[in-house]
Design an enzyme around this catalytic site. Structure first.
Site, PDB file in Angstrom:
ATOM      1  N   GLU A  45       0.970  -1.012  -0.045  1.00  0.00           N
ATOM      2  CA  GLU A  45      -0.039  -0.106  -0.203  1.00  0.00           C
ATOM      3  C   GLU A  45       1.016   1.264   0.026  1.00  0.00           C
ATOM      4  O   GLU A  45       1.813   1.343   0.773  1.00  0.00           O
ATOM      5  CB  GLU A  45      -1.040  -0.127   1.148  1.00  0.00           C
ATOM      6  CG  GLU A  45      -1.770   1.318   1.128  1.00  0.00           C
ATOM      7  CD  GLU A  45      -2.845   1.263   2.544  1.00  0.00           C
ATOM      8  OE1 GLU A  45      -3.860   2.288   2.316  1.00  0.00           O
ATOM      9  OE2 GLU A  45      -2.500   0.923   3.292  1.00  0.00           O
ATOM     10  N   ASP A 125      -3.074  11.964  -2.723  1.00  0.00           N
ATOM     11  CA  ASP A 125      -3.116  13.438  -3.209  1.00  0.00           C
ATOM     12  C   ASP A 125      -3.243  13.855  -4.660  1.00  0.00           C
ATOM     13  O   ASP A 125      -2.512  13.195  -5.617  1.00  0.00           O
ATOM     14  CB  ASP A 125      -1.667  14.066  -2.970  1.00  0.00           C
ATOM     15  CG  ASP A 125      -1.594  15.527  -2.824  1.00  0.00           C
ATOM     16  OD1 ASP A 125      -2.471  16.271  -3.509  1.00  0.00           O
ATOM     17  OD2 ASP A 125      -0.845  16.380  -2.161  1.00  0.00           O
ATOM     18  N   LYS A 129      -3.875  21.193  -9.372  1.00  0.00           N
ATOM     19  CA  LYS A 129      -3.356  22.127 -10.325  1.00  0.00           C
ATOM     20  C   LYS A 129      -2.714  21.342 -11.617  1.00  0.00           C
ATOM     21  O   LYS A 129      -1.833  20.501 -11.602  1.00  0.00           O
ATOM     22  CB  LYS A 129      -2.401  23.118  -9.825  1.00  0.00           C
ATOM     23  CG  LYS A 129      -2.995  24.016  -8.693  1.00  0.00           C
ATOM     24  CD  LYS A 129      -1.990  24.823  -8.442  1.00  0.00           C
ATOM     25  CE  LYS A 129      -2.780  25.804  -7.079  1.00  0.00           C
ATOM     26  NZ  LYS A 129      -1.561  26.698  -6.461  1.00  0.00           N
ATOM     27  N   ASP A 161     -11.840   9.815  -3.482  1.00  0.00           N
ATOM     28  CA  ASP A 161     -12.959  10.621  -3.535  1.00  0.00           C
ATOM     29  C   ASP A 161     -12.850  11.626  -4.658  1.00  0.00           C
ATOM     30  O   ASP A 161     -13.855  12.502  -4.804  1.00  0.00           O
ATOM     31  CB  ASP A 161     -13.231  11.129  -2.189  1.00  0.00           C
ATOM     32  CG  ASP A 161     -12.173  12.187  -1.921  1.00  0.00           C
ATOM     33  OD1 ASP A 161     -10.897  11.995  -2.092  1.00  0.00           O
ATOM     34  OD2 ASP A 161     -12.560  13.460  -1.655  1.00  0.00           O
ATOM     35  N   THR A 201     -10.741   2.927   4.313  1.00  0.00           N
ATOM     36  CA  THR A 201      -9.614   3.585   4.789  1.00  0.00           C
ATOM     37  C   THR A 201     -10.231   4.760   5.794  1.00  0.00           C
ATOM     38  O   THR A 201     -11.413   5.024   5.633  1.00  0.00           O
ATOM     39  CB  THR A 201      -8.544   4.607   3.832  1.00  0.00           C
ATOM     40  OG1 THR A 201      -9.569   5.416   3.508  1.00  0.00           O
ATOM     41  CG2 THR A 201      -8.218   3.417   2.644  1.00  0.00           C
ATOM     42  N   GLU A 202      -9.629   5.183   6.680  1.00  0.00           N
ATOM     43  CA  GLU A 202      -9.996   6.542   7.286  1.00  0.00           C
ATOM     44  C   GLU A 202     -10.627   7.709   6.418  1.00  0.00           C
ATOM     45  O   GLU A 202     -11.646   8.008   6.835  1.00  0.00           O
ATOM     46  CB  GLU A 202      -8.942   7.008   8.256  1.00  0.00           C
ATOM     47  CG  GLU A 202      -8.188   6.176   9.132  1.00  0.00           C
ATOM     48  CD  GLU A 202      -7.145   5.106   8.725  1.00  0.00           C
ATOM     49  OE1 GLU A 202      -6.560   4.434   9.309  1.00  0.00           O
ATOM     50  OE2 GLU A 202      -6.811   5.343   7.392  1.00  0.00           O
ATOM     51  N   GLU A 204     -11.839   7.177   3.716  1.00  0.00           N
ATOM     52  CA  GLU A 204     -13.058   6.676   2.995  1.00  0.00           C
ATOM     53  C   GLU A 204     -14.346   6.677   3.739  1.00  0.00           C
ATOM     54  O   GLU A 204     -15.193   7.109   3.254  1.00  0.00           O
ATOM     55  CB  GLU A 204     -12.731   5.422   2.318  1.00  0.00           C
ATOM     56  CG  GLU A 204     -13.828   4.653   1.762  1.00  0.00           C
ATOM     57  CD  GLU A 204     -13.521   3.261   1.190  1.00  0.00           C
ATOM     58  OE1 GLU A 204     -14.332   2.453   0.920  1.00  0.00           O
ATOM     59  OE2 GLU A 204     -12.113   2.930   1.099  1.00  0.00           O
TER      60      GLU A 204
END
EC number: 2.1.1.33
Length: 223
Positions: A45, A125, A129, A161, A201-202, A204
Site C-alpha cells: 500500500e 494526493d 493544479k 473521492d 480507509t480513514e 474513505e
C-alpha cells in the site's frame, strides 16, 4: 497524509523497529528477508495513512505479507500503534505486516522487478493544479514503474473521492499498454458485490459518511 508532530513517535518506532523496513538507498530491498513466511505473496500500500486499511487486510488475510509505505514518520508511528493494538486485542502476533517509512520517486530503486504481487493506492494526493499532474500517483510514469515492480498479471487497486483525479487516472490507463482496466465504478457504495470484501480507509469512511461518492478502479498488468 500529514499529522501534527507527536513527541512519542520516534522513541516508539525505535522500540518497535522489528516492524519497520530499513533501506540503505544503495541496494534494493530483499523481500524474502522481511517475513517469516517467505513464500507468501506481497501486497504494497503506497501511502498507508493511519493504518486502518492495511491492518485489517493483514488481520483478514494471514496468508499474505503486507507492506505499508508512508513517508511521514508521525503517520507511521500512529499506524503501527494501531496495528499492534488491533492484533493484541485478538491475541495475534504481527507476522505479515511491516511499515516502510521512506519514499522514492522511482519505486524501482527500492523493489526488484516483478517482486510485488499487488499494489494499493488509496486516496492519494490529487494534485489538482494542471502543472502538478506529473506528481499524481496515477500519472503515466508511475504506471510504468508499477508495471516494473509488480509480478506478471499483477493487480493494482485505486480508490479516491476526487472525481477529477479518477477521470485523469482512467485517461492515463487507457493510453498505457502495460495495464488493462478490469473494473471501475464512480459509486463504490452502490456496488453491493464489490462492498463484500471492501476495507475502508480513514478518509474513505469520512467522505462516505459525509455523502461523497467513492471512486474505485482495478487494473491488471498485461504481461
Amino acid at each position: 497524509m500529514r499529522l501534527r508532530n507527536k513527541p512519542w513517535v520516534k522513541e516508539y518506532l525505535e522500540k518497535n523497529d522489528k516492524y519497520l523496513i530499513s533501506w540503505d538507498k544503495e541496494t534494493k530491498i530483499n523481500l524474502s528477508d522481511l517475513f517469516n513466511n517467505k513464500k507468501q505473496p506481497v501486497h504494497l500500500e503506497i501511502g498507508c495513512g493511519k493504518g486502518n486499511f492495511i491492518t485489517n487486510h493483514a488481520l483478514k488475510e494471514s496468508d499474505i505479507n503486507f507492506i505499508g509505505m508512508e513517508k511521514e514518520e508521525t503517520v507511521v508511528g500512529v499506524a503501527l500503534k494501531k496495528t499492534l493494538a488491533e492484533f493484541e486485542q485478538r491475541n495475534k502476533e504481527v507476522t505479515n505486516l511491516k511499515y516502510f517509512n521512506d519514499f522514492a520517486e522511482d519505486l524501482s530503486d527500492i523493489f526488484a522487478p516483478s517482486s510485488i504481487d499487488k499494489i494499493y493506492l488509496n486516496f492519494s494526493d490529487p494534485w489538482p493544479k494542471a502543472r502538478h499532474s506529473k506528481k499524481r500517483l496515477t500519472y503515466r510514469t508511475f504506471l510504468d514503474i508499477y508495471a516494473n515492480i509488480i509480478k506478471s498479471h499483477g493487480i493494482l487497486e485505486f480508490k479516491t473521492d476526487n472525481d477529477g483525479l479518477f477521470a485523469f487516472s482512467l485517461e492515463e490507463i487507457a493510453e498505457n499498454k502495460n495495464w488493462e482496466l478490469i473494473y471501475q465504478t464512480t459509486d463504490l457504495y452502490s456496488d453491493i458485490e464489490a462492498l463484500k470484501n471492501n476495507i475502508p480507509t480513514e478518509y474513505e469512511t469520512k467522505f462516505h459518511t459525509a455523502g461523497k461518492n467513492i471512486n474505485k478502479l482495478i487494473i491488471k498488468k498485461t504481461f
